[in-house]
Design a protein around this motif. Structure first.
Motif, mmCIF file in Angstrom:
data_model
loop_
_atom_site.group_PDB
_atom_site.id
_atom_site.type_symbol
_atom_site.label_atom_id
_atom_site.label_comp_id
_atom_site.label_asym_id
_atom_site.label_seq_id
_atom_site.Cartn_x
_atom_site.Cartn_y
_atom_site.Cartn_z
ATOM 1 N N ILE A 198 0.809 -1.216 0.000
ATOM 2 C CA ILE A 198 0.000 0.000 0.000
ATOM 3 C C ILE A 198 0.846 1.270 0.000
ATOM 4 O O ILE A 198 0.348 2.347 0.257
ATOM 5 N N THR A 199 2.117 1.146 -0.344
ATOM 6 C CA THR A 199 2.995 2.306 -0.371
ATOM 7 C C THR A 199 2.431 3.409 -1.246
ATOM 8 O O THR A 199 2.404 4.569 -0.854
ATOM 9 N N ASP A 200 1.964 3.060 -2.445
ATOM 10 C CA ASP A 200 1.472 4.079 -3.364
ATOM 11 C C ASP A 200 0.312 4.868 -2.776
ATOM 12 O O ASP A 200 0.248 6.082 -2.910
ATOM 13 N N SER A 201 -0.612 4.198 -2.116
ATOM 14 C CA SER A 201 -1.760 4.918 -1.551
ATOM 15 C C SER A 201 -1.351 5.786 -0.360
ATOM 16 O O SER A 201 -1.944 6.837 -0.131
ATOM 17 N N LEU A 202 -0.343 5.398 0.401
ATOM 18 C CA LEU A 202 0.123 6.219 1.519
ATOM 19 C C LEU A 202 0.821 7.482 1.028
ATOM 20 O O LEU A 202 0.678 8.545 1.618
ATOM 21 N N ILE A 203 1.565 7.369 -0.041
ATOM 22 C CA ILE A 203 2.351 8.493 -0.547
ATOM 23 C C ILE A 203 1.540 9.363 -1.500
ATOM 24 O O ILE A 203 1.825 10.542 -1.671
ATOM 25 N N TYR A 204 0.488 8.823 -2.061
ATOM 26 C CA TYR A 204 -0.275 9.475 -3.116
ATOM 27 C C TYR A 204 -0.729 10.888 -2.745
ATOM 28 O O TYR A 204 -0.644 11.811 -3.552
ATOM 29 N N ASP A 205 -1.214 11.096 -1.526
ATOM 30 C CA ASP A 205 -1.709 12.411 -1.127
ATOM 31 C C ASP A 205 -0.619 13.472 -1.130
ATOM 32 O O ASP A 205 -0.887 14.642 -1.389
ATOM 33 N N TYR A 250 -11.645 10.534 -4.966
ATOM 34 C CA TYR A 250 -11.303 11.737 -4.224
ATOM 35 C C TYR A 250 -11.002 12.896 -5.173
ATOM 36 O O TYR A 250 -10.419 12.706 -6.233
ATOM 37 N N LYS A 251 -11.392 14.090 -4.738
ATOM 38 C CA LYS A 251 -11.028 15.301 -5.463
ATOM 39 C C LYS A 251 -9.916 15.979 -4.670
ATOM 40 O O LYS A 251 -10.065 16.252 -3.479
ATOM 41 N N HIS A 252 -8.780 16.235 -5.323
ATOM 42 C CA HIS A 252 -7.634 16.889 -4.708
ATOM 43 C C HIS A 252 -7.549 18.307 -5.271
ATOM 44 O O HIS A 252 -7.492 18.483 -6.487
ATOM 45 N N VAL A 253 -7.533 19.304 -4.392
ATOM 46 C CA VAL A 253 -7.448 20.695 -4.815
ATOM 47 C C VAL A 253 -6.127 21.260 -4.280
ATOM 48 O O VAL A 253 -5.943 21.389 -3.072
ATOM 49 N N LEU A 254 -5.207 21.569 -5.195
ATOM 50 C CA LEU A 254 -3.878 22.074 -4.843
ATOM 51 C C LEU A 254 -3.880 23.591 -4.972
ATOM 52 O O LEU A 254 -4.273 24.137 -6.003
ATOM 53 N N ASN A 255 -3.448 24.284 -3.914
ATOM 54 C CA ASN A 255 -3.316 25.741 -3.907
ATOM 55 C C ASN A 255 -1.849 26.116 -3.809
ATOM 56 O O ASN A 255 -1.046 25.382 -3.230
ATOM 57 N N PHE A 256 -1.513 27.276 -4.350
ATOM 58 C CA PHE A 256 -0.124 27.725 -4.384
ATOM 59 C C PHE A 256 0.080 28.943 -3.504
ATOM 60 O O PHE A 256 -0.812 29.781 -3.352
ATOM 61 N N ASN A 257 1.304 29.063 -2.976
ATOM 62 C CA ASN A 257 1.714 30.244 -2.236
ATOM 63 C C ASN A 257 1.847 31.386 -3.243
ATOM 64 O O ASN A 257 2.565 31.257 -4.240
ATOM 65 N N SER A 316 -1.123 24.128 -0.129
ATOM 66 C CA SER A 316 -2.050 23.223 0.535
ATOM 67 C C SER A 316 -2.744 22.322 -0.477
ATOM 68 O O SER A 316 -2.845 22.656 -1.652
ATOM 69 N N ILE A 317 -3.180 21.179 0.019
ATOM 70 C CA ILE A 317 -4.039 20.285 -0.754
ATOM 71 C C ILE A 317 -5.250 19.988 0.121
ATOM 72 O O ILE A 317 -5.112 19.579 1.276
ATOM 73 N N PHE A 318 -6.423 20.229 -0.429
ATOM 74 C CA PHE A 318 -7.665 19.870 0.234
ATOM 75 C C PHE A 318 -8.206 18.638 -0.477
ATOM 76 O O PHE A 318 -8.307 18.625 -1.704
ATOM 77 N N ILE A 319 -8.551 17.606 0.276
ATOM 78 C CA ILE A 319 -9.008 16.345 -0.306
ATOM 79 C C ILE A 319 -10.451 16.121 0.111
ATOM 80 O O ILE A 319 -10.776 16.140 1.309
ATOM 81 N N TYR A 320 -11.292 15.914 -0.898
ATOM 82 C CA TYR A 320 -12.726 15.750 -0.677
ATOM 83 C C TYR A 320 -13.186 14.386 -1.160
ATOM 84 O O TYR A 320 -12.684 13.876 -2.151
ATOM 85 N N ASN A 371 -17.026 12.850 -1.987
ATOM 86 C CA ASN A 371 -18.456 13.194 -2.050
ATOM 87 C C ASN A 371 -18.710 14.602 -1.513
ATOM 88 O O ASN A 371 -19.625 14.837 -0.737
ATOM 89 N N ASP A 372 -17.857 15.546 -1.891
ATOM 90 C CA ASP A 372 -17.956 16.957 -1.482
ATOM 91 C C ASP A 372 -17.750 17.189 0.008
ATOM 92 O O ASP A 372 -17.991 18.288 0.502
ATOM 93 N N ASN A 373 -17.309 16.186 0.759
ATOM 94 C CA ASN A 373 -16.979 16.350 2.176
ATOM 95 C C ASN A 373 -15.465 16.401 2.325
ATOM 96 O O ASN A 373 -14.768 15.522 1.818
ATOM 97 N N LEU A 374 -14.974 17.408 3.024
ATOM 98 C CA LEU A 374 -13.535 17.527 3.271
ATOM 99 C C LEU A 374 -13.091 16.399 4.185
ATOM 100 O O LEU A 374 -13.642 16.207 5.264
ATOM 101 N N VAL A 375 -12.084 15.611 3.744
ATOM 102 C CA VAL A 375 -11.600 14.497 4.576
ATOM 103 C C VAL A 375 -10.154 14.695 5.029
ATOM 104 O O VAL A 375 -9.731 14.094 6.010
ATOM 105 N N LYS A 376 -9.391 15.531 4.312
ATOM 106 C CA LYS A 376 -7.992 15.720 4.702
ATOM 107 C C LYS A 376 -7.497 17.051 4.157
ATOM 108 O O LYS A 376 -7.862 17.461 3.064
ATOM 109 N N THR A 377 -6.673 17.732 4.941
ATOM 110 C CA THR A 377 -6.012 18.954 4.511
ATOM 111 C C THR A 377 -4.524 18.795 4.754
ATOM 112 O O THR A 377 -4.118 18.425 5.851
ATOM 113 N N ILE A 378 -3.733 19.047 3.743
ATOM 114 C CA ILE A 378 -2.280 18.977 3.868
ATOM 115 C C ILE A 378 -1.730 20.374 3.620
ATOM 116 O O ILE A 378 -2.001 20.975 2.581
ATOM 117 N N TYR A 379 -0.970 20.922 4.574
ATOM 118 C CA TYR A 379 -0.316 22.216 4.404
ATOM 119 C C TYR A 379 1.168 21.976 4.207
ATOM 120 O O TYR A 379 1.792 21.274 5.000
#
Length: 132
Positions: A63-70, A94-101, A109-113, A115-123
């Motif tokens: 499951i390495t790929d799925s752990l690193i994928y985000d 999942y929908k991944h939305v990448l924002n830039f500085n 940041s990456i916001f991961i949704y 079904n339109d529900n936020l499940v993870k935020t990576i800064y």
């Protein structure tokens, strides 16, 4: 990184290092720290800072790929004349939305949704790029 469930919000400090296609991820919850090294050949080494003598090696770790994928930004690879404020990638689940500085155009940041529900935020607080 923040991970959301229906009833909770959990904060983790995550350091991701990639060298020669080998990943190392350190996750710190404030109470404990886990280190994972994903090595070529589907091999994974896990250890916890509270029990350093109890390191575990997992062969054929699948499951390495799925752990690193985000964290992996390659899914957003595109060529642009002008950098947009955000990039969106949908993988079918999942929908991944990448924002830039805005100051340096590095990933912020990456916001991961799901079904339109936020499940993870990576800064991304700090990104070090190395050339070999």
């Amino acid at each position: 990184m923040k991970v959301y469930t229906e009833n909770s919000e959990n904060d983790y400090r995550v350091n991701v290092i990639c060298r020669d296609s080998n990943y190392s991820i350190k996750v710190n919850s404030g109470k404990e720290s886990w280190n994972s090294a994903f090595l070529s050949g589907s091999r994974c080494v896990l250890n916890n800072d509270k029990f350093p003598e109890s390191s575990v090696v997992i062969e054929n770790f699948n499951i390495t790929d799925s752990l690193i994928y985000d964290f992996d930004l390659k899914k957003f690879d595109s060529s642009f004349d002008v950098m947009p404020e955000e990039l969106v990638y949908f993988d079918g689940t999942y929908k991944h939305v990448l924002n830039f500085n805005k100051e340096n155009l590095l990933p912020y940041s990456i916001f991961i949704y799901k079904n339109d529900n936020l499940v993870k935020t990576i800064y991304y607080e700090k990104i070090n790029m190395e050339e070999l």
